[in-house]
Design a protein around this motif. Sequence first.
Motif, PDB file in Angstrom:
ATOM      1  N   VAL A   1      53.228 120.430 -73.095  1.00  0.00           N
ATOM      2  CA  VAL A   1      54.296 121.191 -73.719  1.00  0.00           C
ATOM      3  C   VAL A   1      55.624 120.602 -73.287  1.00  0.00           C
ATOM      4  O   VAL A   1      55.919 120.532 -72.095  1.00  0.00           O
ATOM      5  N   GLY A   2      56.411 120.168 -74.243  1.00  0.00           N
ATOM      6  CA  GLY A   2      57.721 119.633 -73.943  1.00  0.00           C
ATOM      7  C   GLY A   2      57.693 118.299 -73.234  1.00  0.00           C
ATOM      8  O   GLY A   2      58.698 117.848 -72.729  1.00  0.00           O
ATOM      9  N   SER A   3      56.558 117.646 -73.165  1.00  0.00           N
ATOM     10  CA  SER A   3      56.513 116.364 -72.470  1.00  0.00           C
ATOM     11  C   SER A   3      56.887 115.252 -73.432  1.00  0.00           C
ATOM     12  O   SER A   3      56.043 114.672 -74.084  1.00  0.00           O
ATOM     13  N   GLY A   4      58.169 114.978 -73.511  1.00  0.00           N
ATOM     14  CA  GLY A   4      58.682 113.968 -74.426  1.00  0.00           C
ATOM     15  C   GLY A   4      58.240 112.579 -74.027  1.00  0.00           C
ATOM     16  O   GLY A   4      57.735 112.344 -72.945  1.00  0.00           O
TER      17      GLY A   4
ATOM     18  N   VAL B   1      69.936 111.142 -58.678  1.00  0.00           N
ATOM     19  CA  VAL B   1      69.510 110.203 -59.717  1.00  0.00           C
ATOM     20  C   VAL B   1      70.490 110.303 -60.884  1.00  0.00           C
ATOM     21  O   VAL B   1      71.124 111.329 -61.082  1.00  0.00           O
ATOM     22  N   HIS B   2      70.583 109.217 -61.644  1.00  0.00           N
ATOM     23  CA  HIS B   2      71.441 109.259 -62.832  1.00  0.00           C
ATOM     24  C   HIS B   2      70.798 110.087 -63.940  1.00  0.00           C
ATOM     25  O   HIS B   2      71.483 110.743 -64.711  1.00  0.00           O
ATOM     26  N   GLN B   3      69.472 110.019 -64.011  1.00  0.00           N
ATOM     27  CA  GLN B   3      68.733 110.794 -65.016  1.00  0.00           C
ATOM     28  C   GLN B   3      67.314 111.016 -64.513  1.00  0.00           C
ATOM     29  O   GLN B   3      66.846 110.319 -63.623  1.00  0.00           O
ATOM     30  N   LEU B   4      66.653 112.001 -65.093  1.00  0.00           N
ATOM     31  CA  LEU B   4      65.268 112.277 -64.736  1.00  0.00           C
ATOM     32  C   LEU B   4      64.362 111.329 -65.508  1.00  0.00           C
ATOM     33  O   LEU B   4      64.520 111.166 -66.726  1.00  0.00           O
TER      34      LEU B   4
ATOM     35  N   HIS C   1      64.250 109.467 -70.629  1.00  0.00           N
ATOM     36  CA  HIS C   1      65.241 110.425 -70.127  1.00  0.00           C
ATOM     37  C   HIS C   1      64.714 111.814 -70.416  1.00  0.00           C
ATOM     38  O   HIS C   1      64.478 112.180 -71.551  1.00  0.00           O
ATOM     39  N   LEU C   2      64.522 112.605 -69.380  1.00  0.00           N
ATOM     40  CA  LEU C   2      63.854 113.895 -69.516  1.00  0.00           C
ATOM     41  C   LEU C   2      64.739 115.025 -69.020  1.00  0.00           C
ATOM     42  O   LEU C   2      65.632 114.815 -68.213  1.00  0.00           O
ATOM     43  N   ASP C   3      64.426 116.242 -69.482  1.00  0.00           N
ATOM     44  CA  ASP C   3      65.033 117.408 -68.859  1.00  0.00           C
ATOM     45  C   ASP C   3      64.039 117.910 -67.809  1.00  0.00           C
ATOM     46  O   ASP C   3      62.889 117.450 -67.755  1.00  0.00           O
ATOM     47  N   PRO C   4      64.455 118.825 -66.926  1.00  0.00           N
ATOM     48  CA  PRO C   4      63.546 119.270 -65.863  1.00  0.00           C
ATOM     49  C   PRO C   4      62.216 119.818 -66.363  1.00  0.00           C
ATOM     50  O   PRO C   4      61.172 119.536 -65.775  1.00  0.00           O
ATOM     51  N   ALA C   5      62.219 120.585 -67.438  1.00  0.00           N
ATOM     52  CA  ALA C   5      60.967 121.156 -67.945  1.00  0.00           C
ATOM     53  C   ALA C   5      60.010 120.056 -68.402  1.00  0.00           C
ATOM     54  O   ALA C   5      58.796 120.135 -68.162  1.00  0.00           O
TER      55      ALA C   5
ATOM     56  N   PHE D   1      66.757 121.418 -59.178  1.00  0.00           N
ATOM     57  CA  PHE D   1      67.496 120.427 -59.952  1.00  0.00           C
ATOM     58  C   PHE D   1      68.950 120.891 -59.994  1.00  0.00           C
ATOM     59  O   PHE D   1      69.217 122.060 -60.267  1.00  0.00           O
ATOM     60  N   ILE D   2      69.874 119.991 -59.703  1.00  0.00           N
ATOM     61  CA  ILE D   2      71.299 120.322 -59.718  1.00  0.00           C
ATOM     62  C   ILE D   2      71.962 119.429 -60.742  1.00  0.00           C
ATOM     63  O   ILE D   2      71.837 118.202 -60.687  1.00  0.00           O
ATOM     64  N   ASP D   3      72.680 120.038 -61.693  1.00  0.00           N
ATOM     65  CA  ASP D   3      73.253 119.249 -62.780  1.00  0.00           C
ATOM     66  C   ASP D   3      74.507 119.922 -63.332  1.00  0.00           C
ATOM     67  O   ASP D   3      74.681 121.132 -63.214  1.00  0.00           O
TER      68      ASP D   3
END
Length: 139
Positions: A74-77, A27-30, A81-85, A46-48
């Motif tokens: 927690v951390g759910s923006g 994927v281009h982004q999460l 566009h998200l990070d793995p967490a 996740f590979i980045d």
Amino acid sequence: MIGIGNSLRGDDGVGALLAEQVGGRSVHQLTPELAADLAPLQRVLFIDAWLAPQQPGPLPQPRLDPLPAVSPGVGSGTSHHLDPAQLLAITTALYGRAPSAFWLRIPAHSFSHGREFSPGLQASLPAARRLLRCWLVKA
């Protein structure tokens, strides 16, 4: 397994390349939509690419790290566009569970337009592939 990155932006495409080579998804982004795909999984990788520090001395090496469990909220923006967490937190909030997660990060040196990897990233690929194989064996 999810490879993250843009194969048209130099080193940024390494996540997609490695994931696709072993039958994973790229994927281009999460995005939040991936939560439905993660919910039934036991494990995810996740590979980045990550921007390597420009410093003298030996090149930074790829890293394979477990991601800590994240509580819902927690951390759910709210971004698309998200990070793995953040994605794992959304997965837990929506489905009541998330897989155990790991993050393989490969040091990147150039995000310029094109499909070519920088010499530094090319030097890191054998170590990244070893870490990927280790993760797959433990699956």
